[in-house]
Design an enzyme around this catalytic site. Structure first.
Site, PDB file in Angstrom:
ATOM      1  N   GLY A  44      -3.583   6.773  -4.285  1.00 46.19           N
ATOM      2  CA  GLY A  44      -3.870   6.326  -5.667  1.00 46.19           C
ATOM      3  C   GLY A  44      -5.221   6.702  -6.060  1.00 46.19           C
ATOM      4  CG  ASP A  55      -5.274  -2.043  -3.955  1.00 45.15           C
ATOM      5  OD1 ASP A  55      -5.122  -2.197  -5.023  1.00 45.15           O
ATOM      6  OD2 ASP A  55      -4.542  -1.380  -3.131  1.00 45.15           O
TER       7      ASP A  55
END
Length: 407
Positions: A14, A140
């Site tokens: 990502g 994250d």
């Protein structure tokens, strides 16, 4: 044989708002520090571009092109999620030999770190001398061995800003309209982004009123009680919830039946699920939003701290590799809290491929629904400062280099 002299850079997984900043920092460092005859190549779409020989020349990018690259979101070279298969091993080694690649820089999160170990093992099995460098990035913030990770600070800044603004909207309309707003953040196994949403609340009564992280099992009855309590006390309730929110059985509350190329379940949809339960149980009109791609691509609101760390991480990857460091990842380590100071140090690939780094429970208030003073002290410096891209006609003027494909 002589040691291979060239290097290869690729992006994986990502994207983030500052992934291309890391690329620019890495390319600039290579141009400044590598031997004049050594080339730096780039692969389109990560390891897939290596396997399909879609390589470009990064060595000759100009300072103006690198500046444009650093001010753009997404991944300029394209990324992928791909687990190397046995029939691809010989192809990989052949491409490395063909282009005299001595160092492979793979810029990604946990999946990329594991891919680095695979590439390392494949090269060794093929008798090929290759230095494999995992260049960390992930919104994250779950790379083990690090204090924070490039990409997180900007995503955290965007989410905290968005939730502060949405909470003000909610408060203005709560008397006659919606009383609850739920923002869903990314975070499969860790709730760093949701915790960072807590930075939006500076004073009692300000949203978010509830943080729901994967680190704490979701209790529906307690959640509904807390929502009702906030509405009765403040007139409204705003909530930040991680997509990976789990119940007491350890299962995620919501996941589609689909899986990505790495085999992970596709998450998303916990916000509408929670909103439906709030309305059904409490009768409150409830709005929800899924930040999705917006949180990881918002270069217009990037954290200046994150930009500096992203650039430094790319540069350190090159510097350490040229100094002889092998099979490592350059991670950010905090050296001081107030004022916030940090450094970059190499750790073995075995460190960054360990279990995901999760939010310590002491970063939450005792009830588990808010950000503690310790959590705020850790996260607040990471979103400090602005690094705006150029604007034109009222919109960010994003420009990517025209990469020169190899003949």
């Amino acid at each position: 044989m002589d040691a291979p002299r060239n290097a290869l850079y690729a992006q994986a997984g990502g994207v983030t708002a500052v992934l291309n900043v890391t690329a620019a920092g890495l390319i600039a460092a290579w141009q400044q520090q590598a031997p004049a005859e050594a080339r730096l190549y780039g692969a389109r779409e990560g390891i897939l571009g290596v396997l399909t020989r879609r390589l470009v020349d990064l060595s000759a990018l100009t300072a103006a092109e690198l500046n444009d690259l650093a001010h753009s979101p997404s991944a300029a070279l394209g990324t992928c999620r791909h687990v190397l298969q046995p029939h691809e091993h010989s192809v990989l080694v052949d491409v490395l030999r063909q282009h005299d690649i001595g160092t492979f820089f793979y810029n990604g999160g946990g999946g990329a770190a594991r891919a680095c170990q695979d590439v390392q093992a494949i090269a060794r099995a093929g008798g090929y001398p290759l230095n494999v460098v995992h260049v960390p990035k992930t919104i994250d913030n779950d790379i083990p061995g690090s204090d924070t990770c490039p990409g997180f600070g900007s995503a955290a800044k965007y989410l905290a800003t968005s939730l502060r603004e949405a909470s003000l909207d909610l408060a203005a309309m709560a008397g006659t309209s919606s009383k609850v707003f739920i923002l869903e953040t990314m975070g499969r196994y860790s709730g760093w982004l949701t915790a960072a949403c807590g930075l939006a609340a500076r004073h009692p009564g300000e949203g978010p009123h509830l943080l729901l992280l994967p680190e704490r099992a979701f209790d529906e009855a307690e959640f509904l009680r807390r929502v009702q309590e906030a509405v009765e006390r403040y007139g409204h309730c705003s909530v930040a919830a991680s997509e990976g929110l789990t119940g007491h059985d350890g299962q995620v509350l919501h996941a589609s039946g689909a899986r990505d190329a790495a085999g992970d379940r596709q998450l998303g949809g916990v916000a509408p699920l929670l909103a439906a339960r709030v309305t059904e149980a409490l009768g409150y009109k409830c709005h929800w939003s899924v930040a999705d791609y917006l949180q990881r691509s918002a270069r217009h609101l990037a954290s200046a701290t994150d930009v500096a760390q992203a650039r430094a991480t790319g540069a350190a990857a090159v510097t350490l590799a040229l100094q002889g460091e092998r099979d490592f990842s350059p991670v950010i380590r905090r050296t001081n809290d107030n004022p916030y100071q940090w450094e970059i140090m190499p750790v073995p690939l075995s460190v960054v491929t360990g279990p995901e780094r999760r939010v310590p429970l002491e970063f939450l208030t005792p009830d588990g629904y808010g950000l503690s003073a310790e959590g705020r002290a850790c996260l607040a410096p990471l979103i400090v400062g602005e690094d705006y891209p150029p604007f034109k006609d009222g919109l960010p003027d994003y420009r990517l280099p025209e990469f020169r494909s190899l003949p």
